[in-house]
Design a protein around this motif. Structure first.
Motif, PDB file in Angstrom:
ATOM      1  N   ALA A 142      -0.577  -2.485   4.164  1.00  0.00           N
ATOM      2  CA  ALA A 142      -1.898  -2.386   4.820  1.00  0.00           C
ATOM      3  C   ALA A 142      -2.126  -3.709   5.535  1.00  0.00           C
ATOM      4  O   ALA A 142      -1.914  -4.788   4.950  1.00  0.00           O
ATOM      5  CB  ALA A 142      -2.974  -2.155   3.773  1.00  0.00           C
ATOM      6  N   PHE A 143      -2.538  -3.629   6.802  1.00  0.00           N
ATOM      7  CA  PHE A 143      -2.786  -4.835   7.607  1.00  0.00           C
ATOM      8  C   PHE A 143      -4.280  -4.998   7.840  1.00  0.00           C
ATOM      9  O   PHE A 143      -4.927  -4.093   8.346  1.00  0.00           O
ATOM     10  CB  PHE A 143      -2.107  -4.717   8.988  1.00  0.00           C
ATOM     11  N   GLN A 144      -4.795  -6.159   7.441  1.00  0.00           N
ATOM     12  CA  GLN A 144      -6.183  -6.502   7.806  1.00  0.00           C
ATOM     13  C   GLN A 144      -6.088  -7.636   8.812  1.00  0.00           C
ATOM     14  O   GLN A 144      -5.560  -8.714   8.499  1.00  0.00           O
ATOM     15  CB  GLN A 144      -6.940  -6.996   6.590  1.00  0.00           C
ATOM     16  N   ILE A 145      -6.610  -7.379  10.003  1.00  0.00           N
ATOM     17  CA  ILE A 145      -6.447  -8.349  11.099  1.00  0.00           C
ATOM     18  C   ILE A 145      -7.815  -8.831  11.564  1.00  0.00           C
ATOM     19  O   ILE A 145      -8.713  -8.027  11.814  1.00  0.00           O
ATOM     20  CB  ILE A 145      -5.703  -7.692  12.284  1.00  0.00           C
ATOM     21  N   GLU A 146      -7.951 -10.152  11.647  1.00  0.00           N
ATOM     22  CA  GLU A 146      -9.176 -10.727  12.240  1.00  0.00           C
ATOM     23  C   GLU A 146      -8.730 -11.546  13.430  1.00  0.00           C
ATOM     24  O   GLU A 146      -7.885 -12.438  13.296  1.00  0.00           O
ATOM     25  CB  GLU A 146      -9.870 -11.653  11.244  1.00  0.00           C
ATOM     26  N   ALA A 159     -13.601 -10.671  17.062  1.00  0.00           N
ATOM     27  CA  ALA A 159     -14.817 -11.501  17.024  1.00  0.00           C
ATOM     28  C   ALA A 159     -15.827 -10.934  16.015  1.00  0.00           C
ATOM     29  O   ALA A 159     -17.012 -10.821  16.301  1.00  0.00           O
ATOM     30  CB  ALA A 159     -15.431 -11.600  18.413  1.00  0.00           C
ATOM     31  N   GLY A 160     -15.304 -10.511  14.849  1.00  0.00           N
ATOM     32  CA  GLY A 160     -16.172 -10.057  13.758  1.00  0.00           C
ATOM     33  C   GLY A 160     -16.553  -8.586  13.818  1.00  0.00           C
ATOM     34  O   GLY A 160     -17.168  -8.068  12.886  1.00  0.00           O
ATOM     35  N   LYS A 161     -16.194  -7.885  14.893  1.00  0.00           N
ATOM     36  CA  LYS A 161     -16.579  -6.466  15.033  1.00  0.00           C
ATOM     37  C   LYS A 161     -15.358  -5.560  14.937  1.00  0.00           C
ATOM     38  O   LYS A 161     -14.341  -5.841  15.579  1.00  0.00           O
ATOM     39  CB  LYS A 161     -17.207  -6.230  16.417  1.00  0.00           C
ATOM     40  N   SER A 162     -15.477  -4.437  14.173  1.00  0.00           N
ATOM     41  CA  SER A 162     -14.359  -3.497  14.062  1.00  0.00           C
ATOM     42  C   SER A 162     -13.981  -2.957  15.435  1.00  0.00           C
ATOM     43  O   SER A 162     -14.853  -2.597  16.215  1.00  0.00           O
ATOM     44  CB  SER A 162     -14.754  -2.311  13.179  1.00  0.00           C
ATOM     45  N   ALA A 210       0.847  -1.203   0.000  1.00  0.00           N
ATOM     46  CA  ALA A 210       0.000   0.000   0.000  1.00  0.00           C
ATOM     47  C   ALA A 210       0.881   1.252   0.000  1.00  0.00           C
ATOM     48  O   ALA A 210       2.102   1.163   0.143  1.00  0.00           O
ATOM     49  CB  ALA A 210      -0.880  -0.006   1.249  1.00  0.00           C
ATOM     50  N   GLU A 211       0.234   2.416  -0.171  1.00  0.00           N
ATOM     51  CA  GLU A 211       0.936   3.711  -0.177  1.00  0.00           C
ATOM     52  C   GLU A 211       1.515   4.047   1.194  1.00  0.00           C
ATOM     53  O   GLU A 211       2.557   4.642   1.326  1.00  0.00           O
ATOM     54  CB  GLU A 211      -0.053   4.828  -0.554  1.00  0.00           C
ATOM     55  N   LYS A 212       0.713   3.680   2.229  1.00  0.00           N
ATOM     56  CA  LYS A 212       1.188   3.977   3.600  1.00  0.00           C
ATOM     57  C   LYS A 212       0.676   2.914   4.575  1.00  0.00           C
ATOM     58  O   LYS A 212      -0.242   2.147   4.228  1.00  0.00           O
ATOM     59  CB  LYS A 212       0.736   5.380   4.030  1.00  0.00           C
ATOM     60  N   LEU A 213       1.257   2.923   5.770  1.00  0.00           N
ATOM     61  CA  LEU A 213       0.850   1.949   6.791  1.00  0.00           C
ATOM     62  C   LEU A 213      -0.602   2.183   7.206  1.00  0.00           C
ATOM     63  O   LEU A 213      -1.008   3.315   7.475  1.00  0.00           O
ATOM     64  CB  LEU A 213       1.759   2.113   8.025  1.00  0.00           C
ATOM     65  N   SER A 214      -1.389   1.109   7.221  1.00  0.00           N
ATOM     66  CA  SER A 214      -2.748   1.216   7.768  1.00  0.00           C
ATOM     67  C   SER A 214      -3.100  -0.104   8.458  1.00  0.00           C
ATOM     68  O   SER A 214      -2.558  -1.163   8.111  1.00  0.00           O
ATOM     69  CB  SER A 214      -3.772   1.534   6.667  1.00  0.00           C
ATOM     70  N   VAL A 215      -3.989  -0.008   9.443  1.00  0.00           N
ATOM     71  CA  VAL A 215      -4.394  -1.201  10.201  1.00  0.00           C
ATOM     72  C   VAL A 215      -5.902  -1.203  10.370  1.00  0.00           C
ATOM     73  O   VAL A 215      -6.489  -0.239  10.846  1.00  0.00           O
ATOM     74  CB  VAL A 215      -3.733  -1.222  11.614  1.00  0.00           C
ATOM     75  N   GLU A 216      -6.512  -2.294   9.917  1.00  0.00           N
ATOM     76  CA  GLU A 216      -7.945  -2.516  10.198  1.00  0.00           C
ATOM     77  C   GLU A 216      -8.018  -3.760  11.054  1.00  0.00           C
ATOM     78  O   GLU A 216      -7.364  -4.758  10.743  1.00  0.00           O
ATOM     79  CB  GLU A 216      -8.676  -2.841   8.899  1.00  0.00           C
ATOM     80  N   LEU A 217      -8.834  -3.721  12.107  1.00  0.00           N
ATOM     81  CA  LEU A 217      -8.866  -4.887  12.988  1.00  0.00           C
ATOM     82  C   LEU A 217     -10.293  -5.237  13.372  1.00  0.00           C
ATOM     83  O   LEU A 217     -11.089  -4.362  13.724  1.00  0.00           O
ATOM     84  CB  LEU A 217      -8.031  -4.591  14.237  1.00  0.00           C
ATOM     85  N   LYS A 218     -10.610  -6.520  13.264  1.00  0.00           N
ATOM     86  CA  LYS A 218     -11.913  -7.011  13.738  1.00  0.00           C
ATOM     87  C   LYS A 218     -11.692  -7.984  14.875  1.00  0.00           C
ATOM     88  O   LYS A 218     -10.924  -8.948  14.732  1.00  0.00           O
ATOM     89  CB  LYS A 218     -12.655  -7.714  12.607  1.00  0.00           C
ATOM     90  N   ALA A 244      -6.846  -1.581  17.038  1.00  0.00           N
ATOM     91  CA  ALA A 244      -6.196  -1.269  15.752  1.00  0.00           C
ATOM     92  C   ALA A 244      -5.164  -0.154  15.954  1.00  0.00           C
ATOM     93  O   ALA A 244      -4.045  -0.212  15.429  1.00  0.00           O
ATOM     94  CB  ALA A 244      -7.237  -0.861  14.719  1.00  0.00           C
ATOM     95  N   GLU A 245      -5.534   0.858  16.748  1.00  0.00           N
ATOM     96  CA  GLU A 245      -4.604   1.974  17.008  1.00  0.00           C
ATOM     97  C   GLU A 245      -3.369   1.498  17.767  1.00  0.00           C
ATOM     98  O   GLU A 245      -2.254   1.955  17.514  1.00  0.00           O
ATOM     99  CB  GLU A 245      -5.295   3.065  17.841  1.00  0.00           C
ATOM    100  N   LYS A 246      -3.586   0.567  18.677  1.00  0.00           N
ATOM    101  CA  LYS A 246      -2.464   0.016  19.453  1.00  0.00           C
ATOM    102  C   LYS A 246      -1.464  -0.690  18.515  1.00  0.00           C
ATOM    103  O   LYS A 246      -0.254  -0.494  18.606  1.00  0.00           O
ATOM    104  CB  LYS A 246      -3.023  -0.972  20.498  1.00  0.00           C
ATOM    105  N   ILE A 247      -2.016  -1.498  17.602  1.00  0.00           N
ATOM    106  CA  ILE A 247      -1.143  -2.220  16.646  1.00  0.00           C
ATOM    107  C   ILE A 247      -0.459  -1.221  15.704  1.00  0.00           C
ATOM    108  O   ILE A 247       0.720  -1.371  15.363  1.00  0.00           O
ATOM    109  CB  ILE A 247      -1.973  -3.253  15.827  1.00  0.00           C
ATOM    110  N   HIS A 248      -1.203  -0.191  15.290  1.00  0.00           N
ATOM    111  CA  HIS A 248      -0.655   0.834  14.390  1.00  0.00           C
ATOM    112  C   HIS A 248       0.563   1.483  15.051  1.00  0.00           C
ATOM    113  O   HIS A 248       1.634   1.603  14.448  1.00  0.00           O
ATOM    114  CB  HIS A 248      -1.754   1.868  14.076  1.00  0.00           C
ATOM    115  N   LYS A 249       0.393   1.883  16.311  1.00  0.00           N
ATOM    116  CA  LYS A 249       1.491   2.528  17.068  1.00  0.00           C
ATOM    117  C   LYS A 249       2.673   1.577  17.201  1.00  0.00           C
ATOM    118  O   LYS A 249       3.826   1.974  17.076  1.00  0.00           O
ATOM    119  CB  LYS A 249       0.998   2.864  18.485  1.00  0.00           C
TER     120      LYS A 249
END
Ligand code: PMV
Length: 333
Positions: free
Chosen positions: A101-105, A72-75, A62-70, A80-85
């Motif tokens: 870009a990190f997608q974490i489930e 138990a299925g919920k954002s 990706a262009e820059k670091l990003s983290v999305e985290l779910k 996510a901010e903790k992992i980003h930091k």
């Protein structure tokens, strides 16, 4: 050895992996830091079997670091901010993180609000995924432990099954400890006294050790308890193990209660259980010992030979219990 140096110039690529990683309970407590996320004293823990986090990570260029985290299925933006930091803190060693870009489930097997810290299992599961993205070589587990430590100290001990030490072989990563066969399988019944969120985080607690009037004495005591505990685990001495276990739990909480900005993480129900465990042990001669993490819940530790009697006593306490035991460590799933 700089465990990240060989990976400084990694090329970014698509990659997906999943790891299941367990929580651990410290027999000798890590409480107080030095330097960059290094322990002020050695610690020793037992890796659990049932209390685990399962985490899938999808890595995408990706262009820059990003983290999305779910969770138990919920954002979950907070996690996510903790992992980003955390990932940003690694960027000087691993500059390619800026282009992923990190997608974490993720999901925990233990019930939410059980008062079991998910940071050790959760952050070690994520660190295993990151370590695998880098390479699955002969240093893989050591690198995963190193990466876990930078996310949350106690997480570095979850990388190995059985019993683990940190701050003995190295301050930078944990190592497995092969104990006496008599103590290699122990039960841990987690007695839930309260499932409320901790009023003071571990991070803040470690920080308070910096100004603590008893800090130096505590680090000396922890060092001695570590040697006692390790020798007892190697010799199969259940009594020394158990007495040191309880001393460590009370010392950890004594530090909290006597810190400059004092706090108390257990209440009357925890004290009741501690007293009942000691009474039960005195009356029955059954080796059942308690420890506490940074919270009010009790971890009751005992060998398989007394399981029936110990479980009957534990069930009679009238509280909800998670019956766990020593586990074999993380698995790729
Ligand atoms: O890993 P942290 O920073 O959350 O610290 C945890 C410290 C204790 O759980 C209280 C003790 C330990 O050694 O696990």
């Amino acid at each position: 050895m700089n465990l990240l140096a060989p990976y400084r110039d990694l090329k970014v690529r698509e990659f997906t992996t999943s790891w299941r990683s367990p929580a651990n309970i410290a027999f000798v407590k890590y409480w107080g830091k030095k330097g960059h996320q290094l322990p002020a004293n050695p610690s020793l823990s037992m890796t659990l079997k049932e209390c685990v986090t399962e985490t899938k990570v999808i890595f995408t260029p990706a262009e820059k670091l990003s983290v999305e985290l779910k969770l138990a299925g919920k954002s979950e933006t907070k996690f996510a901010e903790k992992i980003h930091k955390y990932l940003q803190s690694l960027e000087s060693d691993l500059p390619w993180l800026k282009r992923l870009a990190f997608q974490i489930e993720t999901k925990n097997t233990f019930p939410h609000g059980a008062g079991i810290a998910s940071s050790a299992s959760g952050l070690s599961a994520f660190a295993l995924c990151l370590a695998e993205y880098m390479e699955k070589d002969q240093h893989f587990y050591r690198r995963a432990s190193f990466l876990s430590r930078l996310a949350s100290g106690s997480a570095c001990r979850s990388i190995y099954g059985g019993f683990t030490t940190w701050g003995d072989d190295s301050d930078e990563y944990a190592s497995p400890l092969k104990v006496h066969p008599e103590l290699s399988y122990l039960h841990d019944a987690v007695v839930i006294v309260s499932s409320a969120e901790k009023s003071v985080s571990s991070r803040a607690g470690h920080e308070r050790m910096k100004e603590h009037p008893f800090a130096e004495a505590r680090f000396v005591q922890a060092g001695k308890n570590y040697q006692l505990m390790k020798s007892a685990m190697l010799a199969g001495d259940l009594e020394v193990m158990g007495n040191t276990l309880e001393n460590e739990a009370l010392s950890l909480h004594a530090m909290m209660m006597t810190s400059p900005d004092a706090f108390i993480l257990f209440g009357p129900e925890s004290l009741r259980v501690m007293a009942e465990v000691r009474q039960f042990r005195r009356d029955s001669k059954i080796p059942l010992y308690y420890t506490l993490d940074a919270g009010p819940n009790l971890h009751l530790i005992y060998p398989p030979s007394v399981k029936a009697a110990a479980d009957a006593f534990i069930n009679s306490l009238g509280l909800s219990v998670i019956f766990d035991s020593v586990g074999e460590g993380p698995v790729k799933c």
